[in-house]
Write a protein that holds these residues in place. Structure first.
Motif, mmCIF file in Angstrom:
data_model
loop_
_atom_site.group_PDB
_atom_site.id
_atom_site.type_symbol
_atom_site.label_atom_id
_atom_site.label_comp_id
_atom_site.label_asym_id
_atom_site.label_seq_id
_atom_site.Cartn_x
_atom_site.Cartn_y
_atom_site.Cartn_z
ATOM 1 N N PRO A 127 0.837 -1.203 0.000
ATOM 2 C CA PRO A 127 0.000 0.000 0.000
ATOM 3 C C PRO A 127 0.873 1.255 0.000
ATOM 4 O O PRO A 127 1.952 1.279 0.601
ATOM 5 N N LEU A 128 0.394 2.287 -0.686
ATOM 6 C CA LEU A 128 1.114 3.558 -0.740
ATOM 7 C C LEU A 128 0.294 4.627 -0.029
ATOM 8 O O LEU A 128 -0.943 4.666 -0.150
ATOM 9 N N SER A 129 0.963 5.502 0.694
ATOM 10 C CA SER A 129 0.287 6.603 1.373
ATOM 11 C C SER A 129 1.138 7.859 1.251
ATOM 12 O O SER A 129 2.349 7.791 1.006
ATOM 13 N N GLN A 130 0.491 8.998 1.399
ATOM 14 C CA GLN A 130 1.189 10.277 1.292
ATOM 15 C C GLN A 130 1.677 10.703 2.674
ATOM 16 O O GLN A 130 0.906 10.770 3.635
ATOM 17 N N ASP A 131 2.958 10.960 2.776
ATOM 18 C CA ASP A 131 3.556 11.418 4.033
ATOM 19 C C ASP A 131 4.214 12.762 3.761
ATOM 20 O O ASP A 131 5.404 12.834 3.428
ATOM 21 N N GLY A 132 3.433 13.829 3.898
ATOM 22 C CA GLY A 132 3.940 15.148 3.532
ATOM 23 C C GLY A 132 4.123 15.225 2.027
ATOM 24 O O GLY A 132 3.199 14.974 1.250
ATOM 25 N N ASP A 133 5.332 15.553 1.613
ATOM 26 C CA ASP A 133 5.633 15.625 0.177
ATOM 27 C C ASP A 133 6.140 14.304 -0.378
ATOM 28 O O ASP A 133 6.442 14.211 -1.573
ATOM 29 N N GLU A 134 6.286 13.323 0.467
ATOM 30 C CA GLU A 134 6.837 12.046 0.032
ATOM 31 C C GLU A 134 5.790 10.940 0.087
ATOM 32 O O GLU A 134 4.789 11.035 0.806
ATOM 33 N N VAL A 135 6.062 9.889 -0.676
ATOM 34 C CA VAL A 135 5.194 8.718 -0.694
ATOM 35 C C VAL A 135 5.787 7.653 0.221
ATOM 36 O O VAL A 135 6.981 7.340 0.130
ATOM 37 N N ALA A 136 4.966 7.126 1.113
ATOM 38 C CA ALA A 136 5.429 6.086 2.036
ATOM 39 C C ALA A 136 4.898 4.731 1.602
ATOM 40 O O ALA A 136 3.758 4.607 1.146
ATOM 41 N N ILE A 137 5.739 3.711 1.730
ATOM 42 C CA ILE A 137 5.367 2.338 1.375
ATOM 43 C C ILE A 137 5.099 1.560 2.655
ATOM 44 O O ILE A 137 5.936 1.528 3.564
#
Length: 430
Positions: free
Chosen positions: A26-36
């Protein structure tokens, strides 16, 4: 209803169904970055291609809508990694290409292969009865024969055997022929010939000839029985219908069983982790149980290599491989697996090396392994023995014979496939 991913192959018309290994994060948005996030699926078996089992084996159910990273690994070494976004109740079709093998006429094209994996070759099945009228050899574009080897043939003796292949021969049966045409590809399915492997001591070979000249020799596991289909498909291709390439055919023997077809292709690349994933899955265990019930020595040989290379071995497994070796005295593969097991004991000593040499000698006396990975394991094992004792002429002779076969071997093929002209042009092994 949760969203699902449905994997579909763009190669369905030309290739048998295969098991790919799929991982999803799953991918999620963490500020300006994408977290896996933590993977939802890790090396999960998914079947792609035409199959009798339906779509249920080609579907991955996702826990919720959102964005995901998807990684798909193919048995031939290709892979696909992409990101997708799915909505609630959506059935997302993920098209995968590249299941087709690397063209064996030019392995270097692996680096330059087009991403679409499309082929312009037509599907032209045509099988002729053994008693059909023969076409003049000069007018034949391609012919496939099944050759029965009655006598024992050592790996060293294979050189003379390949050099003296006559076409046609008394021991050969023509199973496919085609007059000169402009077609670049042919496919034929090969059913079970009725050979009883429990009683037979004769080996079978497939010989592919162009314009009457034998070009390719394939170790043919005749007697492999599948539950719902013919066991094999033989694919023959050439680069061009003109010039020097006109009568040069490549050949690939494909196992139609999606589970074991994938297993032996992963095994050919010695991708043990992926091979174990296939073997230990529910579908893998079911296929193994079915073949065990049918007493299929060829699927057992693949399992023996997996046990030997993975190191997952106990006394029960060892006794099982040993039984395979002694029961099918015409098959080299069980002895190769046992030799490798002997060399990879926790504390190998002089006795282990002697034991390994004995097993490899048995394998050499039985001729060319059925599996390409077996030929490579044999070379690795004999190379180690030669380094331990360079003065051992018997080991040196066996190693030379194995290396000669390896030079002419098509390494991308699961079942040992030799280019005859390359093999017989090598210095003779005595």
């Amino acid at each position: 209803m949760n969203p699902v991913i449905i994997l579909e192959s763009t190669d369905e018309l030309n290739e048998p169904a295969r098991e790919v290994l799929c991982s999803v994060w799953p991918l999620s948005q963490d500020g300006d970055e994408v977290a896996i996030g933590t993977p939802i699926f890790s090396d999960h078996m998914v079947q792609v291609g035409v199959s009798l089992s339906g779509r249920e084996n080609s579907t991955l159910a996702l826990p919720e809508p959102g964005s995901y990273l998807v990684d798909v690994g193919y048995p031939n070494g290709h892979s696909l990694r992409t990101t997708i976004t799915v909505d609630e109740n959506q059935r997302y079709r993920l098209l995968v290409s590249g299941l087709k093998r690397v063209p064996i006429t030019d392995i270097s094209t692996l680096r330059a292969r087009r991403s679409d994996g499309e082929s312009s070759f037509g599907w032209v099945p045509r099988v002729l009865a053994a008693g059909a009228r023969r076409v003049s050899v000069r007018k034949q574009d391609i012919e496939v024969s099944a050759y029965t080897q009655q006598d024992e043939l050592t790996l060293t003796g294979l050189y003379e055997f390949a050099s003296n292949i006559k076409h046609p021969a008394a021991q050969s049966e023509s199973i496919f022929t085609r007059a000169i045409t402009n077609e670049l590809r042919h496919e034929i399915t090969l059913g079970n010939s009725g050979v009883e492997v429990e009683r037979s001591t004769a080996r079978r070979w497939l010989i592919v000839s162009g314009k009457g000249k034998a070009q390719t020799l394939i170790a043919y596991p005749d007697g492999w029985a599948c539950e719902d289909s013919d066991p094999f498909k033989l694919i023959m291709e050439r680069k061009s219908n003109g010039g020097k390439q006109r009568f040069k055919w490549s050949a690939s023997l494909k196992l139609m069983d999606p589970v074991y077809g994938s297993l032996v292709e992963y095994l050919t690349r010695r991708d043990i982790s992926s091979t174990l994933s296939i073997s230990e899955s529910d579908r893998g265990k079911a296929a193994t149980a079915l073949y065990r019930k049918k007493q299929n020595p060829f699927s057992a040989a693949a399992a023996a290599y997996l046990l030997a290379l993975s190191g997952v071995m106990d006394q029960k497994h060892y006794a099982w491989v040993e039984n395979l070796c002694f029961k099918y005295m015409w098959m080299p593969d069980g002895a190769i697996a046992l030799g490798w097991i002997s060399l990879n004991k926790e504390t190998p000593d002089g006795m282990a090396y002697t034991e390994a040499k004995s097993w490899f000698s048995q394998a050499w006396s039985r001729g060319l392994p059925y599996y390409t990975v077996g030929l490579h394991v044999l070379i690795d094992g004999l190379t180690l023995l030669y380094r331990v004792d360079p003065s051992d002429q018997a080991v040196r002779s066996m190693l030379s014979a194995a290396k000669a076969a390896d030079v002419a071997c098509v390494r991308t093929e699961p079942f040992t496939t030799l280019e005859i002209s390359r093999y017989v042009s090598l210095p003779r092994i005595s």
